[in-house]
Design an enzyme around this catalytic site. Sequence first.
Site, PDB file in Angstrom:
ATOM      1  N   LYS A  79       0.853  -1.202   0.000  1.00  0.00           N
ATOM      2  CA  LYS A  79       0.000   0.000   0.000  1.00  0.00           C
ATOM      3  C   LYS A  79       0.883   1.245   0.000  1.00  0.00           C
ATOM      4  O   LYS A  79       1.889   1.297   0.708  1.00  0.00           O
ATOM      5  CB  LYS A  79      -0.895  -0.034   1.234  1.00  0.00           C
ATOM      6  CG  LYS A  79      -1.935   1.065   1.321  1.00  0.00           C
ATOM      7  CD  LYS A  79      -2.852   0.842   2.530  1.00  0.00           C
ATOM      8  CE  LYS A  79      -3.907   1.924   2.669  1.00  0.00           C
ATOM      9  NZ  LYS A  79      -4.798   1.687   3.824  1.00  0.00           N
ATOM     10  N   SER A 154      -9.668   1.739   2.722  1.00  0.00           N
ATOM     11  CA  SER A 154      -8.757   2.447   1.857  1.00  0.00           C
ATOM     12  C   SER A 154      -7.717   1.564   1.179  1.00  0.00           C
ATOM     13  O   SER A 154      -7.104   1.992   0.188  1.00  0.00           O
ATOM     14  CB  SER A 154      -8.037   3.549   2.646  1.00  0.00           C
ATOM     15  OG  SER A 154      -7.264   2.987   3.681  1.00  0.00           O
ATOM     16  N   SER A 178     -10.025  -0.445   7.045  1.00  0.00           N
ATOM     17  CA  SER A 178      -9.431  -0.330   5.711  1.00  0.00           C
ATOM     18  C   SER A 178      -8.738  -1.576   5.165  1.00  0.00           C
ATOM     19  O   SER A 178      -8.326  -1.574   4.007  1.00  0.00           O
ATOM     20  CB  SER A 178      -8.432   0.820   5.681  1.00  0.00           C
ATOM     21  OG  SER A 178      -9.115   2.009   5.449  1.00  0.00           O
TER      22      SER A 178
HETATM   23  N1  GLN Z   1     -13.067   4.230   6.077  1.00  0.00           N
HETATM   24  C1  GLN Z   1     -12.491   4.656   7.328  1.00  0.00           C
HETATM   25  C2  GLN Z   1     -12.056   6.108   7.227  1.00  0.00           C
HETATM   26  O1  GLN Z   1     -12.321   6.687   6.242  1.00  0.00           O
HETATM   27  C3  GLN Z   1     -11.374   3.760   7.716  1.00  0.00           C
HETATM   28  C4  GLN Z   1     -10.120   4.079   7.009  1.00  0.00           C
HETATM   29  C5  GLN Z   1      -8.996   3.222   7.454  1.00  0.00           C
HETATM   30  O2  GLN Z   1      -9.159   2.220   8.133  1.00  0.00           O
HETATM   31  N2  GLN Z   1      -7.810   3.670   7.104  1.00  0.00           N
HETATM   32  O3  GLN Z   1     -11.485   6.653   8.113  1.00  0.00           O
END
Ligand code: GLN
Length: 490
Positions: A79, A154, A178
């Site tokens: 990532k 993400s 994410s």
């Molecule tokens: N979707 C969540 C956010 O927007 C989680 C993101 C994540 O785990 N990095 O914060």
Amino acid sequence: MRPVIEQSAAELARAVGAKEISARDVIEATLAQIDAVDGSVGAYITSLHEMARASALAVDRRIAAGEKMRLAGVPVAVKDNMCLAGTRTTCGSKILGDWIAPYTATAVQRIIEAGGIPVGKSNLDEFAMGSSCENSARGITRNPLALDRVPGGSSGGSAAAVASRQAVVGLGSDTGGSIREPAAFCGVTGFKPTYGRVSRYGLIAFASSLDQIGPLARTVEDAALIYEVMAGHDGMDSTSIDRDVEPAVTAMRSDLRGLRIGIVKEFDTGKLGHEIDALYKRAFADLRKLGADLVDVSLPTAEFGLATYYLIAPAECSSNLARFDGVRYGLRVDGADVGEMYERTRAAGFGPEVKRRILIGTYALSSGYYDAYYVKAQKVRTLIARDFQRAFEECDLIACPAASSPAFGFNAKSDPYSMYLMDYYTIPMSLAGLPALSVPCGSVTGEGAHEPLPMGLQLCGPLFSECALLGAAHAYEQASQHAKEYKLAI
Ligand code: GLN
């Protein structure tokens, strides 16, 4: 022998170690797949063809010299919020420009030492804020099982890369879901270890008290293998936990006898519509068939998870992202004085969601509001963690949905709140620091979908229960074989 790109990390590392195939051949097959399909998927922001070729030769030399490596020749998607020395690291943002990481994240370093080979830096929502990869400033990623849909986020690039055979395993980061949500959307397994298990050194921080690196893989066993290689204390991360890592790969089990699995009263799947409800009811029944005792548990404060997270995570993000001001990293937009330079750089460099979070977080931390918002959220966070502790007096693991819907279409969630709701089932575990994973549990038709779309079963356990969790997920995966139902659309 099955095609190289279809094999698991465990199979490939064994074959490369036994010199049945060279790391070079594994990497060439993977790079050929990237060249063939990434134009339509868009999993990677930066591909690392030359570096991967050089690394493969190095692995083959180490094998020839008699070295044993647990991930010999395994292609890995990293990532793009993790540093890899000498490569561009963007966090899916414009603000980092073409910044080149001067060092390598500990988790990535451990993978490389074990013989793993990064083949690309994968797409993500900007600074890992989002659930669809649509917040990336570096282009969109398509779900390889339904190209008109998002891969989740993400860590959507890593999930899409693993699903579309452009890597055997992927690294993701999970702050509020994410890893688990994109795993569910792309029909792979995604595992978030206990907070502090895997070093955050070299992971560009979003919300430091929540961020955790973990694997995405096509089998639970591969997720266990990658976790085992990455986990363990690191002096470079003061929040990394100094505690032995029990072997996870040998903890795989074939039934669930003797396990009490909690079904959360407040997570009524009936609210998710008939088809999804039926799918989860079947998954829970399958856990019972494997020998588990299903028990009802209650997490009365879990429903406040979303509100709590969306104060704590922005608060930490507003502080962490203060360093991107045009002075040291990436983009700089000049102004009449240094103040104007900061303003112009940040206005041009951050996207709308990141700006929204910085504003909310700064507000929640500001004098006069700090007690009402940030301190209150921290108190609720403690209550949520206590709810889990109480629940785990009555059960060993908890089972629930990973996400409330399957992958959705592009631009389907244009107001921020509807996107935040995607994390309803994953955030409570993150706030409590617990290990949790998503494993394929079948598919549903999905609104307007041409093809069935994957769904994920989330399992979560007490702090440091990684082995029990992965072992149980393996038993379920082997008995149900849902990943085999999924068809790539590429
Ligand atoms: N979707 C969540 C956010 O927007 C989680 C993101 C994540 O785990 N990095 O914060």
